[in-house]
Design an enzyme around this catalytic site. Sequence first.
Site, PDB file in Angstrom:
ATOM      1  N   ASN A   1      36.320 142.783  38.156  1.00  0.00           N
ATOM      2  CA  ASN A   1      37.564 143.906  38.764  1.00  0.00           C
ATOM      3  C   ASN A   1      37.140 145.138  37.729  1.00  0.00           C
ATOM      4  OD1 ASN A   1      38.174 142.314  36.069  1.00  0.00           O
ATOM      5  ND2 ASN A   1      39.448 143.396  35.745  1.00  0.00           N
TER       6      ASN A   1
ATOM      7  N   HIS B   1      47.021 137.028  46.196  1.00  0.00           N
ATOM      8  CA  HIS B   1      47.945 138.682  45.712  1.00  0.00           C
ATOM      9  C   HIS B   1      46.609 139.597  46.121  1.00  0.00           C
ATOM     10  CE1 HIS B   1      47.370 139.741  41.325  1.00  0.00           C
ATOM     11  NE2 HIS B   1      46.977 138.373  41.418  1.00  0.00           N
TER      12      HIS B   1
ATOM     13  N   THR C   1      57.116 121.642  41.066  1.00  0.00           N
ATOM     14  CA  THR C   1      57.871 121.633  42.177  1.00  0.00           C
ATOM     15  C   THR C   1      56.985 122.669  42.570  1.00  0.00           C
ATOM     16  OG1 THR C   1      59.745 120.530  42.000  1.00  0.00           O
ATOM     17  CG2 THR C   1      59.866 121.734  44.271  1.00  0.00           C
TER      18      THR C   1
ATOM     19  N   THR D   1      44.792 133.492  36.577  1.00  0.00           N
ATOM     20  CA  THR D   1      44.829 133.683  34.972  1.00  0.00           C
ATOM     21  C   THR D   1      44.827 131.660  34.816  1.00  0.00           C
ATOM     22  OG1 THR D   1      45.681 135.441  34.540  1.00  0.00           O
ATOM     23  CG2 THR D   1      45.952 134.020  32.947  1.00  0.00           C
TER      24      THR D   1
ATOM     25  N   CYS E   1      38.322 151.334  25.173  1.00  0.00           N
ATOM     26  CA  CYS E   1      39.127 151.388  24.217  1.00  0.00           C
ATOM     27  C   CYS E   1      38.352 150.909  22.060  1.00  0.00           C
ATOM     28  CB  CYS E   1      39.876 149.997  24.196  1.00  0.00           C
ATOM     29  SG  CYS E   1      39.219 148.701  24.266  1.00  0.00           S
TER      30      CYS E   1
HETATM   31  C1  LIG Z   1      39.298 139.468  37.921  1.00  0.00           C
HETATM   32  C2  LIG Z   1      39.951 138.552  37.732  1.00  0.00           C
HETATM   33  N1  LIG Z   1      39.971 137.604  37.442  1.00  0.00           N
HETATM   34  C3  LIG Z   1      41.307 136.791  36.571  1.00  0.00           C
HETATM   35  C4  LIG Z   1      42.724 136.906  37.405  1.00  0.00           C
HETATM   36  C5  LIG Z   1      44.014 137.670  36.841  1.00  0.00           C
HETATM   37  O1  LIG Z   1      44.667 136.963  38.156  1.00  0.00           O
HETATM   38  P1  LIG Z   1      45.980 136.427  38.227  1.00  0.00           P
HETATM   39  O2  LIG Z   1      46.654 138.352  37.981  1.00  0.00           O
HETATM   40  O3  LIG Z   1      46.596 135.869  39.451  1.00  0.00           O
HETATM   41  O4  LIG Z   1      46.886 135.879  37.165  1.00  0.00           O
HETATM   42  C6  LIG Z   1      42.405 138.960  38.020  1.00  0.00           C
HETATM   43  C7  LIG Z   1      43.674 140.200  38.465  1.00  0.00           C
HETATM   44  O5  LIG Z   1      43.261 141.240  38.151  1.00  0.00           O
HETATM   45  C8  LIG Z   1      41.019 139.321  37.807  1.00  0.00           C
HETATM   46  O6  LIG Z   1      40.474 140.637  38.449  1.00  0.00           O
END
Ligand SMILES: Cc1ncc(COP(=O)(O)O)c(C=O)c1O
Length: 385
Positions: A160, A210, A246, A81, A338
């Site tokens: 995603n 992650h 940091t 993000t 939605c």
């Molecule tokens: C396509 C996509 N962009 C951005 C993000 C956001 O990543 P983060 O959770 O590391 O901020 C995600 C997380 O679900 C994602 O799948």
Amino acid sequence: MYQALIISFMSKIYLDNAATTRLDEAVLEAMLPYLTDNFGNPSSIHAHGRQVRNAIEKARKTVAGLINASPSEIFFTSGGTEADNTAIHGSIHSLGLTHAITSRTEHHAVLHTLEDLAKNEKIKLSYVQLDEKGHIDLDDLATLLQSNPKSLVSLMHGNNEIGNLSNLYEIAKISKKYGAIFHSDTVQTMGHYPHDMQATGVDFIVGAAHKFHGPKGVGFLYINSENKIPPFIHGGSQERNMRGGTENVYGIIGLAKALEIAYQDMNKHRLHIEALKLRMIEGLKNSIPGVEFNGDSANLDTSLYTVLNVSLPPSDDNEMLLFNLDIKGISCSGGSACTSGTEVGSHVLAALGVDNKRGNVRFSFGKYNTAEEIDSVVGALKQLY
Ligand SMILES: Cc1ncc(COP(=O)(O)O)c(C=O)c1O
């Protein structure tokens, strides 16, 4: 009692790897010294600090090497993000861009950022047309760019929710032709597909540890050296003055180790995970009449091998579908499209006009999943339909 709880948790099936992945033990091992003995502040000039500074710079070099970039083009962030926000804000504010093009199926890290900039009249925002499967209409992208020079194009690599893959090379080529800047949210493909920044021609890409068996709360932004953007977080001189504060040292060490493992074993994992996805598609087709797949996720050539978005036949119990699967020990995600601003649901499925009466579930696979788990999930769904 505690042991019993752990055993019962381990017997649960985790098919939500697009949300996050289990930390690889080798990654934990690489991180541990930086949570214990190697605790110096990397900005300190004494030996404790220098030792940690060296480790961060080694991690940066590792990440850069893996994606064929220069270490000076890699900036560590708190995750996907922040990296998306930095790329979007930075390019709009400093590269003289007045218009942005995105799609309605982007992650909120991109959509909400651009919508906010448009609301505050910093940019005009256009949405590229999608076909019924959610693929980007590249002719429409070219048309939009023709009438809007000085654009930021922000289009993700792997979706995603529905798994659709876009062609980064093609989008980069079109963007270059019209002098646009191209940012791609590569969170879902980083560590699962090879990235080559010398060849692709993308201006900004991002990663989140992650999503590839690294720790949470750490990611990175690649900024092509031709683009100069201002700092996103003001403060100290960390990350070459681009991100004060940091560093998340053990996170950065973990990210580099996780990406290294991901690249080392990419083909092996891809074959394993692809076989699981195929097994699920076949299993569902054979046991649930009327099962369908959202977006392009059933097409192995044009979608993420890690994601399958299943559309189950209409049923009175569909609202309880995720709950019922959770009761059976199966963790996955999804939910209805939605249809109004107040209803929480998937804006991606809504953009595709997916039928809300069907049961829409996203299963996402990882290297720790097994064929037995897939068979159990197919069996559980069969019982529900
Ligand atoms: C396509 C996509 N962009 C951005 C993000 C956001 O990543 P983060 O959770 O590391 O901020 C995600 C997380 O679900 C994602 O799948």
